[in-house]
Motif scaffolding. Structure first.
Motif, PDB file in Angstrom:
ATOM      1  N   TYR A   1       0.850  -1.183   0.000  1.00 29.25           N
ATOM      2  CA  TYR A   1       0.000   0.000   0.000  1.00 29.25           C
ATOM      3  C   TYR A   1       0.886   1.232   0.000  1.00 29.25           C
ATOM      4  CZ  TYR A   1       1.200   0.891   4.881  1.00 29.25           C
ATOM      5  OH  TYR A   1       1.886   1.185   6.030  1.00 29.25           O
ATOM      6  N   ARG A   2       0.298   2.347  -0.312  1.00 30.11           N
ATOM      7  CA  ARG A   2       0.982   3.636  -0.265  1.00 30.11           C
ATOM      8  C   ARG A   2       0.155   4.567   0.600  1.00 30.11           C
ATOM      9  NH1 ARG A   2       4.796   6.211  -3.509  1.00 30.11           N
ATOM     10  NH2 ARG A   2       4.743   4.448  -4.965  1.00 30.11           N
ATOM     11  N   PRO A   3       0.770   5.201   1.584  1.00 28.44           N
ATOM     12  CA  PRO A   3       0.009   6.096   2.454  1.00 28.44           C
ATOM     13  C   PRO A   3      -0.751   7.155   1.667  1.00 28.44           C
ATOM     14  CG  PRO A   3       2.196   5.696   3.345  1.00 28.44           C
ATOM     15  CD  PRO A   3       2.170   5.079   1.982  1.00 28.44           C
ATOM     16  N   LEU A   4      -1.840   7.647   2.235  1.00 29.68           N
ATOM     17  CA  LEU A   4      -2.730   8.574   1.553  1.00 29.68           C
ATOM     18  C   LEU A   4      -2.026   9.882   1.208  1.00 29.68           C
ATOM     19  CD1 LEU A   4      -5.565   9.267   0.537  1.00 29.68           C
ATOM     20  CD2 LEU A   4      -6.117  10.075   2.852  1.00 29.68           C
ATOM     21  N   PHE A   5      -1.164  10.380   2.087  1.00 28.30           N
ATOM     22  CA  PHE A   5      -0.519  11.684   1.881  1.00 28.30           C
ATOM     23  C   PHE A   5       0.931  11.528   1.413  1.00 28.30           C
ATOM     24  CE2 PHE A   5      -3.841  12.305   5.088  1.00 28.30           C
ATOM     25  CZ  PHE A   5      -4.572  13.309   4.499  1.00 28.30           C
ATOM     26  N   GLU A   6       1.266  10.412   0.880  1.00 23.90           N
ATOM     27  CA  GLU A   6       2.628  10.195   0.385  1.00 23.90           C
ATOM     28  C   GLU A   6       2.682  10.505  -1.102  1.00 23.90           C
ATOM     29  OE1 GLU A   6       5.006   6.236  -0.482  1.00 23.90           O
ATOM     30  OE2 GLU A   6       4.946   6.648   1.671  1.00 23.90           O
ATOM     31  N   ASP A   7       3.776  11.184  -1.545  1.00 25.77           N
ATOM     32  CA  ASP A   7       3.904  11.491  -2.969  1.00 25.77           C
ATOM     33  C   ASP A   7       4.406  10.262  -3.722  1.00 25.77           C
ATOM     34  OD1 ASP A   7       6.545  11.279  -2.297  1.00 25.77           O
ATOM     35  OD2 ASP A   7       6.924  13.433  -2.295  1.00 25.77           O
ATOM     36  N   TYR A   8       4.568  10.429  -5.004  1.00 26.66           N
ATOM     37  CA  TYR A   8       4.926   9.307  -5.859  1.00 26.66           C
ATOM     38  C   TYR A   8       6.398   9.341  -6.254  1.00 26.66           C
ATOM     39  CZ  TYR A   8       0.010   8.125  -6.260  1.00 26.66           C
ATOM     40  OH  TYR A   8      -1.279   7.744  -5.969  1.00 26.66           O
ATOM     41  N   ARG A   9       7.241   9.905  -5.429  1.00 22.70           N
ATOM     42  CA  ARG A   9       8.671   9.883  -5.717  1.00 22.70           C
ATOM     43  C   ARG A   9       9.220   8.474  -5.518  1.00 22.70           C
ATOM     44  NH1 ARG A   9      10.665  15.467  -2.661  1.00 22.70           N
ATOM     45  NH2 ARG A   9       9.139  16.835  -3.653  1.00 22.70           N
ATOM     46  N   PRO A  10      10.191   8.076  -6.345  1.00 25.17           N
ATOM     47  CA  PRO A  10      10.709   6.704  -6.248  1.00 25.17           C
ATOM     48  C   PRO A  10      11.478   6.498  -4.943  1.00 25.17           C
ATOM     49  CG  PRO A  10      12.016   7.988  -7.785  1.00 25.17           C
ATOM     50  CD  PRO A  10      10.845   8.838  -7.425  1.00 25.17           C
ATOM     51  N   ARG A  11      11.253   5.358  -4.343  1.00 25.06           N
ATOM     52  CA  ARG A  11      11.921   5.002  -3.092  1.00 25.06           C
ATOM     53  C   ARG A  11      12.422   3.562  -3.083  1.00 25.06           C
ATOM     54  NH1 ARG A  11       7.895   8.537  -1.374  1.00 25.06           N
ATOM     55  NH2 ARG A  11       8.608  10.207   0.006  1.00 25.06           N
ATOM     56  N   MET A  12      11.954   2.744  -4.028  1.00 25.91           N
ATOM     57  CA  MET A  12      12.305   1.337  -4.026  1.00 25.91           C
ATOM     58  C   MET A  12      12.759   0.914  -5.419  1.00 25.91           C
ATOM     59  SD  MET A  12       9.174  -0.248  -1.738  1.00 25.91           S
ATOM     60  CE  MET A  12       7.978   0.314  -2.973  1.00 25.91           C
ATOM     61  N   SER A  13      13.404  -0.239  -5.483  1.00 27.08           N
ATOM     62  CA  SER A  13      13.818  -0.793  -6.768  1.00 27.08           C
ATOM     63  C   SER A  13      12.594  -1.071  -7.626  1.00 27.08           C
ATOM     64  CB  SER A  13      14.625  -2.077  -6.558  1.00 27.08           C
ATOM     65  OG  SER A  13      15.792  -1.822  -5.799  1.00 27.08           O
ATOM     66  N   GLY A  14      12.701  -0.696  -8.870  1.00 30.12           N
ATOM     67  CA  GLY A  14      11.592  -0.868  -9.795  1.00 30.12           C
ATOM     68  C   GLY A  14      10.760   0.369  -9.999  1.00 30.12           C
ATOM     69  N   ASP A  15      10.907   1.388  -9.144  1.00 34.26           N
ATOM     70  CA  ASP A  15      10.175   2.639  -9.328  1.00 34.26           C
ATOM     71  C   ASP A  15      10.720   3.388 -10.541  1.00 34.26           C
ATOM     72  OD1 ASP A  15       8.700   1.990  -7.145  1.00 34.26           O
ATOM     73  OD2 ASP A  15       9.683   3.378  -5.763  1.00 34.26           O
ATOM     74  N   LEU A  16       9.888   4.248 -11.091  1.00 29.50           N
ATOM     75  CA  LEU A  16      10.242   5.002 -12.290  1.00 29.50           C
ATOM     76  C   LEU A  16      10.558   6.449 -11.953  1.00 29.50           C
ATOM     77  CD1 LEU A  16       7.566   3.633 -14.796  1.00 29.50           C
ATOM     78  CD2 LEU A  16       9.870   2.771 -14.339  1.00 29.50           C
ATOM     79  N   LEU A  17      11.445   7.031 -12.744  1.00 30.53           N
ATOM     80  CA  LEU A  17      11.872   8.420 -12.562  1.00 30.53           C
ATOM     81  C   LEU A  17      12.138   9.016 -13.932  1.00 30.53           C
ATOM     82  CD1 LEU A  17      12.901  10.805 -10.790  1.00 30.53           C
ATOM     83  CD2 LEU A  17      15.144   9.712 -10.849  1.00 30.53           C
ATOM     84  N   THR A  18      11.699  10.266 -14.128  1.00 27.26           N
ATOM     85  CA  THR A  18      11.908  10.964 -15.396  1.00 27.26           C
ATOM     86  C   THR A  18      13.136  11.871 -15.285  1.00 27.26           C
ATOM     87  OG1 THR A  18       9.548  10.945 -15.909  1.00 27.26           O
ATOM     88  CG2 THR A  18      10.910  12.527 -17.088  1.00 27.26           C
ATOM     89  N   VAL A  19      14.065  11.696 -16.210  1.00 29.13           N
ATOM     90  CA  VAL A  19      15.284  12.508 -16.262  1.00 29.13           C
ATOM     91  C   VAL A  19      15.117  13.554 -17.358  1.00 29.13           C
ATOM     92  CG1 VAL A  19      17.775  12.506 -16.610  1.00 29.13           C
ATOM     93  CG2 VAL A  19      16.671  10.586 -15.437  1.00 29.13           C
ATOM     94  N   VAL A  20      15.327  14.809 -16.994  1.00 30.01           N
ATOM     95  CA  VAL A  20      15.225  15.931 -17.941  1.00 30.01           C
ATOM     96  C   VAL A  20      16.632  16.309 -18.370  1.00 30.01           C
ATOM     97  CG1 VAL A  20      14.393  18.278 -18.318  1.00 30.01           C
ATOM     98  CG2 VAL A  20      13.117  16.723 -16.817  1.00 30.01           C
TER      99      VAL A  20
END
Length: 221
Positions: free
Chosen positions: A54-73
């Motif tokens: 689960y993801r807490p209700l007030f938590e943002d979607y920044r990557p914190r674990m392996s497999g998460d996605l991130l956009t590089v500009v």
């Protein structure tokens, strides 16, 4: 005769195959991450199932674990120039005159020794390079380091009629540099590796042939 022809054709085919020297990827080869599946929800009728992830209700979607996605500009603007100049000058002279000479060699004393020489060297050189790269690329978090930094890597492949374009990126991201839009500037990524290459006959036309490279290495001038 036929054997010699076959050997000659085999040598030509082998040389043509070596026209493009394979190069290892600057950003590294793709790494696949095995993410374990969450356990099955319990059949207890509860809506909240913490074991299933689960993801807490007030938590943002920044990557914190392996497999998460991130956009590089990408916002790379690199400019470098170098100029050097050197010169050297050297002169020398030497004179020798004999006041006395052994018996029978008096005429040699009339001939003195006069030597002079000079040398001069001057050289200069310069180099200048400018590179600009912009765009975006979504990468995957491969590993969370002990200090909470993220090791990321990603690539994009674009197939066109003339070949395939590859855009690869890897580096170390500080989570504090990630914005609320789940993006980070490439200039804020440590150990960044950016690679933009392609294949196909257009790329081959821009590469020196194997025979030219051989002659370039053995040419004495």
């Amino acid at each position: 005769m036929r054997l010699s022809i076959r050997l000659a054709l085999a040598a030509i085919f082998l040389a043509s195959g070596c026209a493009q020297i394979p190069q290892s990827s600057l950003a590294g080869e793709p790494e696949w991450i095995e993410i374990p599946l969450p356990p099955e929800p319990r059949a207890n009728g509860a809506v909240y199932q913490p074991e299933a992830g689960y993801r807490p209700l007030f938590e943002d979607y920044r990557p914190r674990m392996s497999g998460d996605l991130l956009t590089v500009v990408f916002n790379e603007q690199v400019s470098a120039s170098k100029n050097s100049e050197v010169n050297a000058d050297r002169e020398g002279a030497s004179t020798f005159t004999a006041d006395t000479a052994p018996l029978g060699l008096e005429k040699l004393a009339e001939y003195g020794l006069d030597i002079s020489g000079s040398s001069y060297f001057e050289g200069s050189g310069g180099a200048e390079a400018r590179n600009t790269f912009s765009g975006t690329l979504t990468v995957t978090v491969l590993e969370v380091l002990p200090n909470r930094n993220l090791r990321v890597r990603g690539e994009k492949q674009i197939r066109i009629n003339q070949g395939t374009e590859f855009i690869r990126f890897s580096g170390i991201v500080d989570p504090r540099e990630i914005t609320g839009e789940n993006s980070v500037l490439s200039t804020q990524v440590a150990d960044a590796r950016i690679e933009y290459i392609g294949d196909g006959y257009i790329n081959e036309a821009q590469t020196m042939g194997w025979l030219q490279r051989l002659l370039l290495n053995i040419a004495p001038y």
